[in-house]
Enzyme design. Structure first.
Site, PDB file in Angstrom:
ATOM      1  N   THR A  18       0.834  -1.203   0.000  1.00  0.00           N
ATOM      2  CA  THR A  18       0.000   0.000   0.000  1.00  0.00           C
ATOM      3  C   THR A  18       0.867   1.250   0.000  1.00  0.00           C
ATOM      4  OG1 THR A  18      -0.095  -0.100   2.409  1.00  0.00           O
ATOM      5  CG2 THR A  18      -1.891  -1.151   1.219  1.00  0.00           C
ATOM      6  N   ALA A 255       7.144   6.666   9.415  1.00  0.00           N
ATOM      7  CA  ALA A 255       5.971   6.196   8.686  1.00  0.00           C
ATOM      8  C   ALA A 255       6.145   6.486   7.213  1.00  0.00           C
ATOM      9  CB  ALA A 255       4.717   6.869   9.228  1.00  0.00           C
ATOM     10  N   LYS A 256       5.158   6.010   6.459  1.00  0.00           N
ATOM     11  CA  LYS A 256       5.274   6.120   5.008  1.00  0.00           C
ATOM     12  C   LYS A 256       5.362   7.566   4.546  1.00  0.00           C
ATOM     13  CE  LYS A 256       3.232   1.678   4.083  1.00  0.00           C
ATOM     14  NZ  LYS A 256       2.029   0.907   3.923  1.00  0.00           N
ATOM     15  N   ARG A 257       4.850   8.503   5.353  1.00  0.00           N
ATOM     16  CA  ARG A 257       4.866   9.892   4.906  1.00  0.00           C
ATOM     17  C   ARG A 257       6.271  10.491   4.877  1.00  0.00           C
ATOM     18  NH1 ARG A 257       2.673   9.719   9.811  1.00  0.00           N
ATOM     19  NH2 ARG A 257       3.744  10.789  11.508  1.00  0.00           N
ATOM     20  N   HIS A 258       7.226   9.868   5.583  1.00  0.00           N
ATOM     21  CA  HIS A 258       8.606  10.343   5.518  1.00  0.00           C
ATOM     22  C   HIS A 258       9.219   9.882   4.200  1.00  0.00           C
ATOM     23  CE1 HIS A 258       7.704  10.479   9.795  1.00  0.00           C
ATOM     24  NE2 HIS A 258       8.713  11.288   9.969  1.00  0.00           N
TER      25      HIS A 258
END
Ligand code: GLU
Ligand code: ZN
Length: 288
Positions: A18, A255-258
């Site tokens: 994802t 997290a993925k946002r980094h």
């Protein structure tokens, strides 16, 4: 001569396609791979692509490339096959459905018609802050799972309110969570026919003969939920080893946002993966 274990170790890497894998994943997956290697066991790569709306083929390709770049070696997986195929979770629905039927027959679950966001979110693992709220039990008493229609509604597992679920974690030691307080009746099946992460994960880990699950500490409460599923399904639960989570300089969970911390970005910047493994502390196999 080293003694052979009675049960050969079987571990797994189970990323969800994802998004791109980041440093936090690298740390946990490196520990998982090292534990399988040191135990002279097997490592399975499973593609946890349950959620049709959020899973993307390009993330499956990236996950395989990133893990290979990191130096993880698996003996079974969607790219190489193996005795427990298929290794794409989305192709294992008959098995998940059978587990649901067992739970329904034993009256461990009940149909729930509440349309809530946590029902939709249930196909992916609830990492830390996005864990579902304790369900107030609105549909609990409505009807038995046995006389409910098989499609069109979601199913929740009825947790034994007040019971302490405890287990000894291989990394973090004794863990205790209270059913009904730390977590409530959780979704095992979505109303659109998609199995929830909790049920699919247990059914697949069991069918794949996994002996130890290595995962991030943000899934400790999910492990407690899953232990209830193992018990209801009358399956022996694997051992668990939860890795402490990496934090950034501000103490936030990676997290993925980094975006800059994705393995793909590091790979493209020609960072040496050996250096990365050392930095993340991923090779550490004993508790601090
Ligand atoms: N696919 C899940 C995730 O990425 C697996 C978690 C687990 O059970 O280890 O979070
Ligand atoms: Zn409901």
């Amino acid at each position: 001569m080293s003694r052979l274990p009675i049960h050969p170790y079987r571990g797994r890497l189970a990323p969800s396609p994802t998004g791109l894998l980041h440093l936090g994943h690298a740390a946990t997956f490196w520990v998982a791979a090292e534990r399988a290697r040191l135990a002279q066991g097997s490592l399975i790569l499973r593609n946890d692509d349950l959620d049709p709306a959020r899973s993307r083929p390009e993330y499956v390709r990236a996950m395989i490339a990133d893990l290979q770049w990191l130096g993880s070696k698996w003996q079974e997986g969607p790219d190489i096959g193996g005795p427990c195929a298929p290794y794409n979770q989305s192709e294992r629905l008959p098995l998940h459905r059978a587990a649901l039927e067992t739970l329904r027959a034993g009256n461990f679950v009940y149909p729930c018609t509440c349309s809530r966001r946590d029902v939709q979110a249930a196909a992916t693992a609830p990492h830390a802050a996005d864990d579902e709220p304790v369900y107030p039990g609105t549909c609990r008493a409505k009807s038995s799972s046995r006389d409910s229609p098989p499609g069109g509604c979601c199913f929740r597992f009825r947790v034994p309110d007040g019971e302490w679920i405890s287990f000894v974690d291989g990394n973090l030691g004794e863990q205790r969570f209270r059913a009904g307080r730390d977590f409530g009746d959780f979704v095992v099946w979505r109303n659109d026919g998609v199995p929830a992460y909790q049920l699919a994960c247990v059914a697949d880990d069991h069918a794949m003969g996994i002996t130890e699950v290595v995962r991030g500490a943000d899934l400790l409460v999910s492990t407690a939920r899953q232990l209830l599923l193992y018990r209801a399904l009358d399956w022996v639960a694997p051992c668990f080893f939860h890795c402490t989570l990496l934090r950034d300089e501000e103490g936030r969970r990676l997290a993925k946002r980094h975006g800059a911390m994705t393995l793909k970005a590091l790979r493209e910047r020609a960072v040496d993966p050996a250096e990365l493994r050392g930095q993340s502390g991923a090779g550490r196999l004993t508790p601090a």
